[in-house]
Structures are given as C-alpha cells and as structure tokens.
Design a protein around this motif. Structure first.
Motif, PDB file in Angstrom:
ATOM      1  N   LEU A  86       0.827  -1.206   0.000  1.00 47.34           N
ATOM      2  CA  LEU A  86       0.000   0.000   0.000  1.00 47.34           C
ATOM      3  C   LEU A  86       0.864   1.259   0.000  1.00 47.34           C
ATOM      4  CD1 LEU A  86      -2.826  -1.005   2.514  1.00 47.34           C
ATOM      5  CD2 LEU A  86      -3.031  -0.733   0.046  1.00 47.34           C
ATOM      6  N   LEU A  87       1.934   1.242   0.797  1.00 47.90           N
ATOM      7  CA  LEU A  87       2.855   2.381   0.814  1.00 47.90           C
ATOM      8  C   LEU A  87       3.549   2.545  -0.535  1.00 47.90           C
ATOM      9  CD1 LEU A  87       4.432   1.941   4.370  1.00 47.90           C
ATOM     10  CD2 LEU A  87       2.852   3.742   3.628  1.00 47.90           C
ATOM     11  N   PHE A  88       3.868   1.424  -1.184  1.00 48.36           N
ATOM     12  CA  PHE A  88       4.494   1.468  -2.503  1.00 48.36           C
ATOM     13  C   PHE A  88       3.562   2.131  -3.520  1.00 48.36           C
ATOM     14  CE2 PHE A  88       4.998  -0.581  -6.696  1.00 48.36           C
ATOM     15  CZ  PHE A  88       6.307  -0.208  -6.985  1.00 48.36           C
ATOM     16  N   PHE A  89       2.290   1.710  -3.500  1.00 48.39           N
ATOM     17  CA  PHE A  89       1.318   2.314  -4.410  1.00 48.39           C
ATOM     18  C   PHE A  89       1.146   3.804  -4.126  1.00 48.39           C
ATOM     19  CE2 PHE A  89      -0.832  -2.082  -4.442  1.00 48.39           C
ATOM     20  CZ  PHE A  89      -0.066  -2.475  -5.542  1.00 48.39           C
ATOM     21  N   LEU A  90       1.216   4.167  -2.827  1.00 47.56           N
ATOM     22  CA  LEU A  90       0.956   5.541  -2.419  1.00 47.56           C
ATOM     23  C   LEU A  90       2.120   6.473  -2.744  1.00 47.56           C
ATOM     24  CD1 LEU A  90      -1.098   7.374  -0.907  1.00 47.56           C
ATOM     25  CD2 LEU A  90       0.140   6.801   1.203  1.00 47.56           C
ATOM     26  N   TYR A  91       3.351   6.039  -2.431  1.00 45.23           N
ATOM     27  CA  TYR A  91       4.515   6.927  -2.539  1.00 45.23           C
ATOM     28  C   TYR A  91       5.282   6.771  -3.853  1.00 45.23           C
ATOM     29  CZ  TYR A  91       4.156   8.374   2.332  1.00 45.23           C
ATOM     30  OH  TYR A  91       3.729   8.926   3.510  1.00 45.23           O
ATOM     31  N   ILE A  92       5.528   5.523  -4.253  1.00 49.75           N
ATOM     32  CA  ILE A  92       6.356   5.295  -5.443  1.00 49.75           C
ATOM     33  C   ILE A  92       5.545   5.487  -6.718  1.00 49.75           C
ATOM     34  CG2 ILE A  92       7.913   3.702  -6.614  1.00 49.75           C
ATOM     35  CD1 ILE A  92       8.876   4.676  -3.861  1.00 49.75           C
ATOM     36  N   LEU A  93       4.393   4.823  -6.786  1.00 51.75           N
ATOM     37  CA  LEU A  93       3.566   4.943  -7.982  1.00 51.75           C
ATOM     38  C   LEU A  93       2.632   6.155  -7.934  1.00 51.75           C
ATOM     39  CD1 LEU A  93       2.586   1.198  -8.578  1.00 51.75           C
ATOM     40  CD2 LEU A  93       4.541   2.474  -9.467  1.00 51.75           C
ATOM     41  N   GLN A  94       2.446   6.710  -6.702  1.00 49.06           N
ATOM     42  CA  GLN A  94       1.615   7.907  -6.499  1.00 49.06           C
ATOM     43  C   GLN A  94       0.209   7.733  -7.091  1.00 49.06           C
ATOM     44  OE1 GLN A  94       3.935  11.236  -7.979  1.00 49.06           O
ATOM     45  NE2 GLN A  94       5.145  11.322  -6.108  1.00 49.06           N
ATOM     46  N   LEU A  95      -0.379   6.573  -6.780  1.00 52.12           N
ATOM     47  CA  LEU A  95      -1.738   6.298  -7.246  1.00 52.12           C
ATOM     48  C   LEU A  95      -2.745   6.966  -6.319  1.00 52.12           C
ATOM     49  CD1 LEU A  95      -1.392   2.509  -8.103  1.00 52.12           C
ATOM     50  CD2 LEU A  95      -1.144   4.456  -9.648  1.00 52.12           C
ATOM     51  N   ASP A  96      -3.925   7.285  -6.846  1.00 51.49           N
ATOM     52  CA  ASP A  96      -4.964   7.859  -5.999  1.00 51.49           C
ATOM     53  C   ASP A  96      -5.633   6.761  -5.173  1.00 51.49           C
ATOM     54  OD1 ASP A  96      -7.715   7.063  -7.495  1.00 51.49           O
ATOM     55  OD2 ASP A  96      -6.123   7.481  -8.957  1.00 51.49           O
ATOM     56  N   THR A  97      -6.393   7.181  -4.168  1.00 48.44           N
ATOM     57  CA  THR A  97      -6.991   6.241  -3.207  1.00 48.44           C
ATOM     58  C   THR A  97      -7.889   5.219  -3.888  1.00 48.44           C
ATOM     59  OG1 THR A  97      -6.919   7.911  -1.456  1.00 48.44           O
ATOM     60  CG2 THR A  97      -8.417   6.045  -1.136  1.00 48.44           C
ATOM     61  N   GLU A  98      -8.734   5.651  -4.822  1.00 55.26           N
ATOM     62  CA  GLU A  98      -9.654   4.715  -5.481  1.00 55.26           C
ATOM     63  C   GLU A  98      -8.899   3.652  -6.267  1.00 55.26           C
ATOM     64  OE1 GLU A  98     -13.008   4.631  -9.009  1.00 55.26           O
ATOM     65  OE2 GLU A  98     -12.940   6.379  -7.687  1.00 55.26           O
ATOM     66  N   THR A  99      -7.847   4.027  -6.959  1.00 55.02           N
ATOM     67  CA  THR A  99      -7.063   3.055  -7.733  1.00 55.02           C
ATOM     68  C   THR A  99      -6.418   2.028  -6.813  1.00 55.02           C
ATOM     69  OG1 THR A  99      -6.602   4.730  -9.416  1.00 55.02           O
ATOM     70  CG2 THR A  99      -5.189   2.774  -9.399  1.00 55.02           C
ATOM     71  N   ILE A 100      -5.865   2.504  -5.690  1.00 53.29           N
ATOM     72  CA  ILE A 100      -5.254   1.593  -4.712  1.00 53.29           C
ATOM     73  C   ILE A 100      -6.284   0.594  -4.206  1.00 53.29           C
ATOM     74  CG2 ILE A 100      -4.227   1.450  -2.413  1.00 53.29           C
ATOM     75  CD1 ILE A 100      -2.904   4.167  -2.970  1.00 53.29           C
ATOM     76  N   ILE A 101      -7.480   1.079  -3.886  1.00 53.89           N
ATOM     77  CA  ILE A 101      -8.536   0.209  -3.365  1.00 53.89           C
ATOM     78  C   ILE A 101      -8.957  -0.827  -4.408  1.00 53.89           C
ATOM     79  CG2 ILE A 101     -10.958   0.181  -2.657  1.00 53.89           C
ATOM     80  CD1 ILE A 101     -10.419   2.839  -1.236  1.00 53.89           C
ATOM     81  N   ARG A 102      -9.049  -0.399  -5.669  1.00 55.70           N
ATOM     82  CA  ARG A 102      -9.480  -1.342  -6.712  1.00 55.70           C
ATOM     83  C   ARG A 102      -8.416  -2.408  -6.963  1.00 55.70           C
ATOM     84  NH1 ARG A 102     -13.006   1.779 -11.267  1.00 55.70           N
ATOM     85  NH2 ARG A 102     -13.398  -0.401 -11.826  1.00 55.70           N
ATOM     86  N   ILE A 103      -7.134  -2.047  -6.861  1.00 53.29           N
ATOM     87  CA  ILE A 103      -6.062  -3.048  -6.950  1.00 53.29           C
ATOM     88  C   ILE A 103      -6.195  -4.044  -5.800  1.00 53.29           C
ATOM     89  CG2 ILE A 103      -3.566  -3.397  -6.724  1.00 53.29           C
ATOM     90  CD1 ILE A 103      -3.209  -0.700  -8.169  1.00 53.29           C
ATOM     91  N   TRP A 104      -6.469  -3.512  -4.599  1.00 51.47           N
ATOM     92  CA  TRP A 104      -6.640  -4.386  -3.433  1.00 51.47           C
ATOM     93  C   TRP A 104      -7.809  -5.341  -3.621  1.00 51.47           C
ATOM     94  CZ3 TRP A 104     -11.129  -3.737  -0.358  1.00 51.47           C
ATOM     95  CH2 TRP A 104     -11.240  -4.662   0.671  1.00 51.47           C
ATOM     96  N   LEU A 105      -8.941  -4.840  -4.144  1.00 51.74           N
ATOM     97  CA  LEU A 105     -10.115  -5.692  -4.336  1.00 51.74           C
ATOM     98  C   LEU A 105      -9.802  -6.866  -5.251  1.00 51.74           C
ATOM     99  CD1 LEU A 105     -12.879  -2.957  -4.750  1.00 51.74           C
ATOM    100  CD2 LEU A 105     -12.753  -4.643  -2.909  1.00 51.74           C
ATOM    101  N   PHE A 106      -9.146  -6.593  -6.365  1.00 52.01           N
ATOM    102  CA  PHE A 106      -8.822  -7.663  -7.310  1.00 52.01           C
ATOM    103  C   PHE A 106      -7.842  -8.654  -6.689  1.00 52.01           C
ATOM    104  CE2 PHE A 106      -6.647  -9.705 -10.819  1.00 52.01           C
ATOM    105  CZ  PHE A 106      -7.686  -9.992 -11.699  1.00 52.01           C
TER     106      PHE A 106
END
Length: 409
Positions: free
Chosen positions: A366-386
């Motif tokens: 989650l930190l990788f998606f947030l800081y390195i890839l700088q994805l928005d919250t909805e995108t992070i959540i949808r990756i998590w769901l899948f």
C-alpha cells in the motif's frame, strides 16, 4: 434449530463455554475498534498514510507481544490463563490513553501500541486454550458458536452506536468520547469468566521446535496458507474502512447498514453449526472461498454505490461463514506442525511470524502504491479488491495440498 444449537452448546465443558464468552466480550470491543477506530484515524487528517501507519504499528505490537510474552511464559513455565488478565488490563489502559490525550493522532498511535500488546496477549491465550481444550470434532461447532455470538453483537452494536452518534450530534457532543468511556467498563465483565478456564503450563521451546517449524520441505503449504491469510487480512483491515466512509459518508449510516445486513448471516451460522464437521470442512471452505472471490472481483468491476451495496450484502453473508472455516483450519494447521517430543505451543508462536510477515507485506505494498507509484486512493482500493479476490484461490489450493501431501507427513 435453536433448541439443537443450545443443547449442544450447554453440553460443552464449562471451560469451553467460558472461552466463548470471553471471545464475545472481545468481539464487542472489536466490532467498534475494527471499524470505527480505523475510520476515526482516517478522518483526523483524511490521510490514507495515517491509516496505513496506524495498522502497521498495531499489528507489529500485536505480533511482538504474542511472540515475546508467549516465549517468556514458556521459559518460566507459567500459567497461560493469566494472559487473559494481562490482555484485558491492556485493553482498558489503551482506551483511557485516548481519553486522557483527547484523541490526538499521537494518542491514537500510543493506543495502537497498547491495544496491539493486549491483542497479541489475548490471542496467544485463546489459541493456546483452543488447541489444548477443544477436541478436533468439536472445533466446527465451537467456532460456529463464537461466530453466531459475534454476529448478534454485530447486529445490536451498530444500532446502539448509531443512536449514540445521533444523540451526541444533536447535543454537540463527541460520540467517539462516549465510546472511549464505555468500552473499558464492558471489558471488566471478562474477569467473571477467566477463572473458569483450565490452566496450561507450556513446555520450554527448543531449537528443534524452531527448525521443525521452518522445514519448508515438510510444511510449505501450511506456510503458504498462513502467508496468504496474513496478506489478505492486512489489506482488509486497512482499506475497508476507507471504502465504507467513502460510500456511506457518516457513522450513523455505517452502523445502521451493517446492523440490518448482518441479521441474515446469523441465521445461516446457527443453521449450519450442527451440520459442519471435520468430514465436510473442505467442501464448505471451497464453496465459501469461491463466493468471496467472485464478490471481490465484482466490486472491483462495479466500484460504485450500488456495487458497494451488493458487495456488502454478500460479505455480511459469507464473511462470518468463512471465518468459521478459517478459524478451524488455523487450529488444524497449528496442531499439525509439531515434533514428536513437543505439543502445539511452539508452532502456534512461530505461526505468528508468518502472519505478521503477510500483514507487513500488504502494508508495504500500500505504501508502494501511495509513494512510489503515487496512485490515488480509489485506484489503490481497486487493486486491493482484485488481489484479495484472487488470494482466495491460493487459500483453497494451499489447504487442499496440506490435506493431501503434508497433513500426515
């Protein structure tokens, strides 16, 4: 149906029933802590970073104390029953920290440490007593009893909490403060039941126990199962509160919604409680896991309010049923990873290493998606769901391979 359930329940030994009562008291606090505190942390600064770090602090404290205090109890050959007392004292102190420091973010992190220490202590005591006192043929009903009580709590508590937030909002009071004040009083009821639980004095853990546990040639599928569950749980506890507050907007809606939809799954749990047994565990586990897999993939595909309603309805039906299978297989695997000279205790402690590793991996992602890839919250959540949906296939496969290749190694 209910008469069969209660007659079976009261035939359980007194120690077993006391363990169930303690789990219900723990769940009463857990329903509130697991949902509202994560929402509370997220709402302080509307920061997913705060929520991720809070859960990392909480689960690390839980892991460290589960393992460290558990190891110390084995060195001292001390009575594991006393860990129940320690855990509930830590829970009470943790909530008073929030009250004293007025719910600041720093106080929340201190709470996470103290509540994590109590959580690790509690689960060490619970798993120890379950493995010592609950016979294999009774584990399905025992777990069903816990889950049925938890569901009833999940029905009643949301309406009570929604009412508290509604009233406190009318009078311009802090609803969270009322909950912080009430929960320590609830935890005091645990002391009524602890002395009814049987004593257990663990043997000292040896190097042979450690090397046996980490023998991947013997137990690779068991390790895979624990790792997958740890990763999945880390994602769920961190991101579900964000989804909930995004979709339902406020605490009153959250509690009313969850209370209404939980009622149906309680009926299913009670109905199946006397029908689930060791001979059909894999069948239930497989079908429920497949249902959850499809549920998560569906919400990934339809990420909007209607999709959330369908996702939540299915989750409130299937998650309690899944927790029963998960709980029973956790006990089954912990009991199976041991040497001829030792019992379950070393494997139980070392399993926590795998679970914490899985949770840490999920939080690092989650930190990788947030800081390195700088994805928005909805995108992070949808990756998590899948990813969470796909993980249920790994869980089924690892248990199947354990039963076929490792169970009788």
């Amino acid at each position: 149906m209910l008469s069969t359930f209660f007659s079976t329940f009261f035939r359980l030994p007194r120690s077993n029933r006391s363990m169930i009562y303690l789990m219900w008291i723990y769940s009463l606090g857990g329903v509130i802590t697991g949902v509202f505190l994560n929402i509370y942390v997220f709402k302080i600064h509307s920061s997913i970073e705060d929520l991720i770090l809070y859960n990392l602090v909480f689960y690390t404290a839980s892991f460290v104390w589960f393992w460290l205090l558990g190891w110390l109890m084995s060195v001292l050959v001390a009575n594991i029953r006393n860990m129940y007392y320690i855990s509930y004292v830590l829970f009470i102190v943790a909530y008073y920290v929030l009250l004293v420091f007025d719910g600041t973010l720093s106080a929340v992190y201190i709470f996470g440490i103290l509540f994590g220490l109590g959580n690790g202590t509690f689960w060490n005591a619970v798993h120890t007593q379950e493995l010592k006192n609950i016979e294999n043929q009774n584990r399905d009903f025992y777990s069903s009893s816990i889950s049925a009580g938890q569901n009833i709590i999940s029905i009643v508590v949301p309406f009570v909490v929604a009412f508290i937030f509604y009233i406190t909002d009318l009078y311009k009071m802090d609803g969270y403060w009322v909950l912080f004040e009430t929960l320590p009083i609830v935890y005091l009821f645990s002391f009524i039941f602890i002395h009814h639980i049987d004593s257990y004095f663990p043997s000292k853990i040896t190097r042979k126990d450690v090397s046996n546990f980490f023998d991947l040639k013997k137990y690779k599928f068991g390790h895979l199962y624990f790792l997958v569950r740890g990763i999945s749980h880390g994602f769920v506890i961190t991101t579900m509160p964000i989804i909930t507050i995004m979709m339902l907007k406020n605490e009153v809606n959250i509690w009313l919604f969850q209370g209404i939809l939980t009622l149906v799954s309680t009926f299913l749990i009670v109905y199946l409680s006397t029908r689930r047994m060791s001979t059909n565990r894999m069948l239930y586990f497989s079908w429920i896991s497949m249902g959850l897999c499809l549920m998560y993939i569906f919400f990934w595909w339809q990420f909007h309010f209607v999709g959330f309603l369908i996702f939540s309805l299915l989750g409130l039906l299937l998650n309690p049923l899944f927790r029963i299978s998960e709980h029973v297989y956790d006990l089954h695997l912990m009991d199976g990873i041991k040497t001829e000279e030792s019992d379950f205790y070393a494997g139980m402690l070392l399993r926590e290493v795998i679970l914490w590793t899985g949770r840490a991996i999920s939080i690092v992602f989650l930190l990788f998606f947030l800081y390195i890839l700088q994805l928005d919250t909805e995108t992070i959540i949808r990756i998590w769901l899948f990813g969470t949906g796909a993980s249920f296939h790994l869980g089924i496969g690892s248990i199947f391979c354990w039963e076929k290749y490792e169970k009788n190694h």
